[in-house]
Design a protein around this motif. Structure first.
Motif, PDB file in Angstrom:
ATOM      1  N   UNK A 146       0.819  -1.213   0.000  1.00 32.01           N
ATOM      2  CA  UNK A 146       0.000   0.000   0.000  1.00 32.01           C
ATOM      3  C   UNK A 146       0.852   1.261   0.000  1.00 32.01           C
ATOM      4  N   UNK A 147       2.138   1.122   0.223  1.00 30.18           N
ATOM      5  CA  UNK A 147       3.054   2.267   0.244  1.00 30.18           C
ATOM      6  C   UNK A 147       3.903   2.354  -1.024  1.00 30.18           C
ATOM      7  N   UNK A 148       3.622   1.508  -2.005  1.00 26.27           N
ATOM      8  CA  UNK A 148       4.410   1.452  -3.233  1.00 26.27           C
ATOM      9  C   UNK A 148       3.690   2.199  -4.359  1.00 26.27           C
ATOM     10  N   UNK A 149       4.403   3.144  -4.973  1.00 22.75           N
ATOM     11  CA  UNK A 149       3.856   3.825  -6.145  1.00 22.75           C
ATOM     12  C   UNK A 149       3.944   2.933  -7.369  1.00 22.75           C
ATOM     13  N   UNK A 150       5.074   2.253  -7.524  1.00 18.92           N
ATOM     14  CA  UNK A 150       5.221   1.408  -8.699  1.00 18.92           C
ATOM     15  C   UNK A 150       6.577   0.743  -8.761  1.00 18.92           C
ATOM     16  N   UNK A 151       6.761  -0.010  -9.842  1.00 18.17           N
ATOM     17  CA  UNK A 151       7.981  -0.766 -10.090  1.00 18.17           C
ATOM     18  C   UNK A 151       8.583  -0.331 -11.413  1.00 18.17           C
ATOM     19  N   UNK A 152       9.904  -0.428 -11.505  1.00 22.04           N
ATOM     20  CA  UNK A 152      10.583  -0.090 -12.743  1.00 22.04           C
ATOM     21  C   UNK A 152      11.856  -0.941 -12.860  1.00 22.04           C
ATOM     22  N   UNK A 153      12.542  -0.792 -13.981  1.00 22.59           N
ATOM     23  CA  UNK A 153      13.768  -1.539 -14.251  1.00 22.59           C
ATOM     24  C   UNK A 153      14.969  -0.693 -13.848  1.00 22.59           C
ATOM     25  N   UNK A 154      15.963  -1.311 -13.241  1.00 20.10           N
ATOM     26  CA  UNK A 154      17.169  -0.584 -12.883  1.00 20.10           C
ATOM     27  C   UNK A 154      18.429  -1.401 -13.119  1.00 20.10           C
ATOM     28  N   UNK A 183      14.170   2.944 -15.616  1.00 24.13           N
ATOM     29  CA  UNK A 183      13.092   3.190 -16.575  1.00 24.13           C
ATOM     30  C   UNK A 183      12.535   1.897 -17.144  1.00 24.13           C
ATOM     31  N   UNK A 184      11.933   1.902 -18.331  1.00 24.22           N
ATOM     32  CA  UNK A 184      11.673   3.105 -19.119  1.00 24.22           C
ATOM     33  C   UNK A 184      10.564   3.976 -18.536  1.00 24.22           C
ATOM     34  N   UNK A 185       9.748   3.359 -17.638  1.00 29.53           N
ATOM     35  CA  UNK A 185       8.676   4.077 -16.948  1.00 29.53           C
ATOM     36  C   UNK A 185       8.356   3.338 -15.672  1.00 29.53           C
ATOM     37  N   UNK A 186       7.507   3.956 -14.875  1.00 27.97           N
ATOM     38  CA  UNK A 186       7.050   3.360 -13.624  1.00 27.97           C
ATOM     39  C   UNK A 186       5.703   2.678 -13.866  1.00 27.97           C
ATOM     40  N   UNK A 187       5.547   1.457 -13.353  1.00 29.49           N
ATOM     41  CA  UNK A 187       4.305   0.707 -13.535  1.00 29.49           C
ATOM     42  C   UNK A 187       3.697   0.441 -12.160  1.00 29.49           C
ATOM     43  N   UNK A 188       2.441   0.840 -11.958  1.00 26.44           N
ATOM     44  CA  UNK A 188       1.792   0.662 -10.661  1.00 26.44           C
ATOM     45  C   UNK A 188       1.549  -0.815 -10.378  1.00 26.44           C
ATOM     46  N   UNK A 189       1.549  -1.213  -9.100  1.00 33.51           N
ATOM     47  CA  UNK A 189       1.448  -2.635  -8.750  1.00 33.51           C
ATOM     48  C   UNK A 189       0.209  -3.342  -9.284  1.00 33.51           C
ATOM     49  N   UNK A 190      -0.904  -2.616  -9.447  1.00 30.38           N
ATOM     50  CA  UNK A 190      -2.143  -3.250  -9.907  1.00 30.38           C
ATOM     51  C   UNK A 190      -2.059  -3.735 -11.344  1.00 30.38           C
ATOM     52  N   UNK A 191      -1.010  -3.348 -12.062  1.00 30.62           N
ATOM     53  CA  UNK A 191      -0.846  -3.782 -13.450  1.00 30.62           C
ATOM     54  C   UNK A 191      -0.302  -5.217 -13.543  1.00 30.62           C
ATOM     55  N   UNK A 192       0.125  -5.800 -12.422  1.00 37.32           N
ATOM     56  CA  UNK A 192       0.753  -7.121 -12.431  1.00 37.32           C
ATOM     57  C   UNK A 192      -0.174  -8.177 -11.842  1.00 37.32           C
ATOM     58  N   UNK A 267      15.865  -6.052 -18.846  1.00 37.39           N
ATOM     59  CA  UNK A 267      14.417  -6.173 -19.039  1.00 37.39           C
ATOM     60  C   UNK A 267      13.763  -6.823 -17.840  1.00 37.39           C
ATOM     61  N   UNK A 268      12.515  -6.408 -17.569  1.00 41.69           N
ATOM     62  CA  UNK A 268      11.688  -7.048 -16.546  1.00 41.69           C
ATOM     63  C   UNK A 268      10.288  -7.234 -17.100  1.00 41.69           C
ATOM     64  N   UNK A 269       9.770  -8.423 -16.908  1.00 45.34           N
ATOM     65  CA  UNK A 269       8.436  -8.795 -17.354  1.00 45.34           C
ATOM     66  C   UNK A 269       7.386  -7.803 -16.837  1.00 45.34           C
ATOM     67  N   UNK A 270       6.527  -7.339 -17.746  1.00 46.18           N
ATOM     68  CA  UNK A 270       5.448  -6.450 -17.360  1.00 46.18           C
ATOM     69  C   UNK A 270       5.843  -4.997 -17.216  1.00 46.18           C
ATOM     70  N   UNK A 271       7.138  -4.705 -17.330  1.00 47.41           N
ATOM     71  CA  UNK A 271       7.598  -3.314 -17.216  1.00 47.41           C
ATOM     72  C   UNK A 271       8.178  -2.848 -18.544  1.00 47.41           C
TER      73      UNK A 271
END
Length: 282
Positions: A146-154, A183-192, A267-271
């Motif tokens: 609930x405290x996470x904005x999103x996930x990205x690749x690093x 990057x390439x962008x931030x993906x919110x947790x609900x997308x996974x 690369x990361x799956x879904x991101x």
């Protein structure tokens, strides 16, 4: 929701292209991606309600214009030995608590930026990066997402000689300019479907050097947030590099390090994918 930094401007990524946040919100939110994390709940609610007319204003996104979706975090955490197979390849014992260090924020760069190699001892480490969206202090693991904005690749790039000098200088060895492409962008947790089980990989000039799943982590995202927030407050926009899987250069026999001219693809799956060309010092 996917949030990108396009030429310094916060941009929602849709199937139709990029939607400029400031313009689409009629100034309710500013153009600076970093400032959005302080109002992340409001930003999410607004983005979820974007009308079809806003999608009609979407424009193509040029990779060359993408910067880090989190350009100026207050705190950047790194976690060492957080994949079982990575610990095994280094001969290390699995840690009982997260092995935590920092990367200084000035090392952050864009997902397609060139990275200058300060020496011939620079190693690669593809990592899932977590961005905080609501202050977390003494958070229990069950509430951590609930405290996470999103996930990205690093990429947690590391100059291994400096890192290991003087008994261990992890923060210095991992903080040269450009040593944290995000990057390439931030993906919110609900997308996974399952944000705790994502495939991640790293290639050098097309040769795969790392491939694993985040389910191999010793401490998952929830546990990391709980452990870190037990000590200090994580604030909106903070970044956590969650560790790297097996396949790093220093563990190879003989060791292998990045060379000028090589292209590092992570690369990361879904991101998505970031791609960084290694260049010689200027």
């Amino acid at each position: 929701m996917k949030l990108a930094n396009v030429n310094g401007r916060a941009t929602v990524v849709s199937d139709a292209g990029g939607i400029d946040v400031e313009r689409a919100s009629s100034g309710r939110f500013g153009p600076d991606p970093q400032t959005l994390f302080e109002r992340w709940a409001d930003v999410r609610a607004w983005a979820d309600g974007l009308a079809a007319t806003a999608h009609g204003s979407a424009e193509p996104i040029d990779d060359a214009m993408l910067g880090s979706p989190v350009p100026r975090p207050a705190q950047v955490f790194g976690i060492g030995l957080n994949y079982r197979q990575h610990a095994a390849e280094t001969g290390a014992t699995l840690p009982s608590i997260p092995a935590t260090f920092t990367k200084f924020p000035t090392c952050i760069t864009g997902p397609f930026s060139d990275v200058e190699l300060p020496s011939g001892n620079v190693d690669w480490e593809v990592e899932l990066v977590v961005v905080i969206g609501a202050q977390a202090y003494r958070v229990v693991a069950e509430d951590a997402w609930n405290h996470v904005a999103g996930l990205t690749v690093g990429q947690d790039l590391s100059e291994r000689v400096v890192q290991m000098a003087a008994g261990g200088q992890f923060s210095l060895g991992k903080s040269y300019p450009g040593f944290a492409p995000i990057g390439p962008w931030l993906v919110s947790p609900d997308e996974f479907t399952d944000p705790d089980d994502l495939e991640l990989s790293c290639d050098i000039d097309g040769e795969q050097v790392q491939n694993s799943r985040t389910s191999d982590m010793v401490f998952n995202v929830s546990q990391l947030i709980a452990e870190l927030s037990a000590v200090l407050a994580l604030v909106p926009g903070d970044v956590i590099f969650t560790g790297t899987p097996a396949g790093v250069g220093v563990a190879r026999k003989p060791p292998r390090f990045l060379q000028a001219g090589e292209v590092l693809t992570s690369s990361i799956e879904g991101i998505g994918t970031i791609r960084n060309r290694c260049v010689a010092p200027t």
